[in-house]
Design a protein around this motif. Structure first.
Motif, PDB file in Angstrom:
ATOM      1  N   VAL A   2       8.489   5.489  -2.170  1.00 58.63           N
ATOM      2  CA  VAL A   2       7.672   6.359  -1.330  1.00 58.63           C
ATOM      3  C   VAL A   2       8.539   7.223  -0.427  1.00 58.63           C
ATOM      4  CG1 VAL A   2       5.950   6.409   0.502  1.00 58.63           C
ATOM      5  CG2 VAL A   2       5.665   4.849  -1.418  1.00 58.63           C
ATOM      6  N   SER A   3       9.594   6.634   0.157  1.00 59.64           N
ATOM      7  CA  SER A   3      10.439   7.414   1.057  1.00 59.64           C
ATOM      8  C   SER A   3      11.131   8.556   0.317  1.00 59.64           C
ATOM      9  CB  SER A   3      11.479   6.509   1.723  1.00 59.64           C
ATOM     10  OG  SER A   3      12.311   5.902   0.754  1.00 59.64           O
ATOM     11  N   SER A   4      11.463   8.352  -0.965  1.00 60.04           N
ATOM     12  CA  SER A   4      12.100   9.411  -1.748  1.00 60.04           C
ATOM     13  C   SER A   4      11.124  10.527  -2.093  1.00 60.04           C
ATOM     14  CB  SER A   4      12.685   8.833  -3.038  1.00 60.04           C
ATOM     15  OG  SER A   4      13.701   7.900  -2.759  1.00 60.04           O
ATOM     16  N   ALA A   5       9.828  10.241  -2.025  1.00 55.21           N
ATOM     17  CA  ALA A   5       8.823  11.252  -2.351  1.00 55.21           C
ATOM     18  C   ALA A   5       8.818  12.396  -1.348  1.00 55.21           C
ATOM     19  CB  ALA A   5       7.439  10.606  -2.413  1.00 55.21           C
ATOM     20  N   ALA A  12       1.223  12.478  -6.234  1.00 58.06           N
ATOM     21  CA  ALA A  12      -0.079  12.048  -6.736  1.00 58.06           C
ATOM     22  C   ALA A  12      -0.005  10.597  -7.180  1.00 58.06           C
ATOM     23  CB  ALA A  12      -0.527  12.933  -7.900  1.00 58.06           C
ATOM     24  N   ASN A  13      -1.137   9.929  -7.170  1.00 58.06           N
ATOM     25  CA  ASN A  13      -1.203   8.554  -7.674  1.00 58.06           C
ATOM     26  C   ASN A  13      -2.597   8.271  -8.207  1.00 58.06           C
ATOM     27  OD1 ASN A  13      -1.871   8.482  -4.635  1.00 58.06           O
ATOM     28  ND2 ASN A  13      -2.624   6.472  -5.319  1.00 58.06           N
ATOM     29  N   VAL A  14      -2.662   7.329  -9.137  1.00 61.09           N
ATOM     30  CA  VAL A  14      -3.952   6.926  -9.686  1.00 61.09           C
ATOM     31  C   VAL A  14      -3.792   5.581 -10.385  1.00 61.09           C
ATOM     32  CG1 VAL A  14      -3.609   8.089 -11.924  1.00 61.09           C
ATOM     33  CG2 VAL A  14      -5.933   7.678 -11.085  1.00 61.09           C
ATOM     34  N   TYR A  30       4.289  12.224   2.251  1.00 58.73           N
ATOM     35  CA  TYR A  30       4.588  10.933   1.635  1.00 58.73           C
ATOM     36  C   TYR A  30       3.930   9.770   2.375  1.00 58.73           C
ATOM     37  CZ  TYR A  30       8.173   9.697   5.136  1.00 58.73           C
ATOM     38  OH  TYR A  30       8.828   9.368   6.294  1.00 58.73           O
ATOM     39  N   LYS A  31       3.605   9.967   3.655  1.00 54.99           N
ATOM     40  CA  LYS A  31       2.912   8.906   4.387  1.00 54.99           C
ATOM     41  C   LYS A  31       1.492   8.721   3.854  1.00 54.99           C
ATOM     42  CE  LYS A  31       5.603   9.500   8.622  1.00 54.99           C
ATOM     43  NZ  LYS A  31       5.577   9.855  10.064  1.00 54.99           N
ATOM     44  N   ASN A  32       0.855   9.832   3.491  1.00 57.69           N
ATOM     45  CA  ASN A  32      -0.476   9.730   2.886  1.00 57.69           C
ATOM     46  C   ASN A  32      -0.397   9.066   1.510  1.00 57.69           C
ATOM     47  OD1 ASN A  32      -1.654  11.009   5.080  1.00 57.69           O
ATOM     48  ND2 ASN A  32      -1.501  13.048   4.163  1.00 57.69           N
ATOM     49  N   LEU A  33       0.667   9.392   0.769  1.00 58.44           N
ATOM     50  CA  LEU A  33       0.879   8.733  -0.519  1.00 58.44           C
ATOM     51  C   LEU A  33       1.013   7.229  -0.322  1.00 58.44           C
ATOM     52  CD1 LEU A  33       1.604   8.645  -3.574  1.00 58.44           C
ATOM     53  CD2 LEU A  33       3.986   9.034  -2.889  1.00 58.44           C
ATOM     54  N   ASN A  34       1.797   6.832   0.654  1.00 51.60           N
ATOM     55  CA  ASN A  34       2.010   5.412   0.917  1.00 51.60           C
ATOM     56  C   ASN A  34       0.692   4.717   1.255  1.00 51.60           C
ATOM     57  OD1 ASN A  34       3.763   3.094   1.341  1.00 51.60           O
ATOM     58  ND2 ASN A  34       3.311   3.332   3.517  1.00 51.60           N
ATOM     59  N   LEU A  37      -1.373   4.345  -1.939  1.00 47.77           N
ATOM     60  CA  LEU A  37      -0.855   3.292  -2.813  1.00 47.77           C
ATOM     61  C   LEU A  37      -1.239   1.909  -2.291  1.00 47.77           C
ATOM     62  CD1 LEU A  37       2.703   4.716  -3.581  1.00 47.77           C
ATOM     63  CD2 LEU A  37       0.858   4.390  -5.233  1.00 47.77           C
ATOM     64  N   ARG A  38      -1.189   1.743  -0.987  1.00 50.62           N
ATOM     65  CA  ARG A  38      -1.519   0.444  -0.400  1.00 50.62           C
ATOM     66  C   ARG A  38      -3.001   0.098  -0.564  1.00 50.62           C
ATOM     67  NH1 ARG A  38       2.224  -2.054   2.763  1.00 50.62           N
ATOM     68  NH2 ARG A  38       4.148  -0.907   3.196  1.00 50.62           N
ATOM     69  N   THR A  39      -3.851   1.109  -0.522  1.00 52.97           N
ATOM     70  CA  THR A  39      -5.287   0.846  -0.662  1.00 52.97           C
ATOM     71  C   THR A  39      -5.741   0.874  -2.121  1.00 52.97           C
ATOM     72  OG1 THR A  39      -5.764   3.197  -0.277  1.00 52.97           O
ATOM     73  CG2 THR A  39      -5.833   1.714   1.636  1.00 52.97           C
TER      74      THR A  39
END
Length: 277
Positions: A2-5, A12-14, A30-34, A37-39
């Motif tokens: 995530v930090s590299s994003a 994006a994630n799915v 990237y914080k929103n991505l993290n 991913l957690r949820t």
């Protein structure tokens, strides 16, 4: 991962292989991505509940490729697969990926939860200059972590070799894009399917042509093989040329594929892709 994003303008994630198909979520932070991913962690209770249904991965990939929201050029796609797809021909998807210089990186669990065809997964990564590893349990986790370290880097070596029995591969001498001493990443895979007894051993040496630097695998300076892939970090200098020598041993004459990849933080243009018809 995530930090590299943070090096990318869009992420994006799915989750796939869920009874209720989920939408791809796009992020510019990237914080929103993290948080997403957690949820949206893997949840077996949302899955198909059987070991016969094939993965819907390719349907999800088609949605991404035709999203109409974000640029695809140079995208890196990371996929963790437990359930194999059933499709035997995904040439349309591979063609679209290649046209947009999309790299596909896949970790495939050697113990599937369903589906029948892992060959197309390897083919898709191979034909896009990504790479695919097969592993299980802790090796799968470690292999995926090293795979994601290519985020924020540029590929400057991508070669593939069909081999059998025992022998040696000597890649042509190469230079890194890095102008000074810097950490580069190497990745190599030894089979295009779950690791089996036909694989005996693989070792390699990366050495500067003037003899001032040498990196060897296996050694105490290297990480181990995780499933079918090994990845390491090298300290290379753009003023020097290097040679990569690989010794392999299989106890079969059946063709095997060895993929060789190297990555740098310094810019390098897209490399030629493998032939595809």
């Amino acid at each position: 991962m995530v930090s590299s994003a943070k090096w990318y303008t869009t992420m994006a994630n799915v989750r796939f292989d869920t009874k209720q198909e989920e939408e791809i979520e796009y992020h510019t932070d990237y914080k929103n991505l993290n948080a997403s991913l957690r949820t949206h962690a893997p949840d077996p209770s949302l899955g198909y509940g059987n070991n016969t249904t094939g993965s819907n991965l390719y349907a999800v990939l088609k949605k991404f490729l035709n999203n109409g929201k974000v640029s695809l050029c140079g995208a890196l796609v990371f996929i963790a697969v437990k359930r194999y797809p059933d499709e035997s021909d995904v040439s349309d998807i591979i063609t679209q990926l290649r046209a947009n210089h999309v790299f596909v990186y896949i970790v495939v669990d050697s113990i599937p939860s369903g589906g029948s065809n892992s060959a197309t997964l390897y083919e898709m990564s191979f034909k896009t200059n990504g790479y695919c590893l097969f592993a299980s349990y802790w090796n799968l986790v470690e292999g995926f972590q090293f795979m994601t370290f290519v985020l924020g880097k540029y590929q400057f070596v991508a070669q593939n070799f069909w081999v059998s029995g025992s022998g040696r591969i000597e890649l042509p001498a190469f230079n890194t894009p890095t102008p000074v001493d810097w950490v580069e990443q190497l990745a190599i895979t030894v089979q295009n399917h779950t690791l089996d007894n036909s694989f005996v051993s693989m070792n390699y040496t990366v050495e500067s042509t003037d003899g001032s630097y040498i990196h060897q695998f296996p050694s105490n300076q290297s990480y181990p093989l995780f499933g079918t892939a090994e990845s390491n970090f090298l300290y290379l200098n753009g003023s020097l040329s290097y040679k990569w020598t690989i010794d392999y041993h299989y106890n079969t004459d059946e063709p095997q594929i060895i993929e060789c990849r190297m990555y740098s933080y310094y810019y390098h243009d897209f490399l030629p892709l493998p032939d595809f018809k």
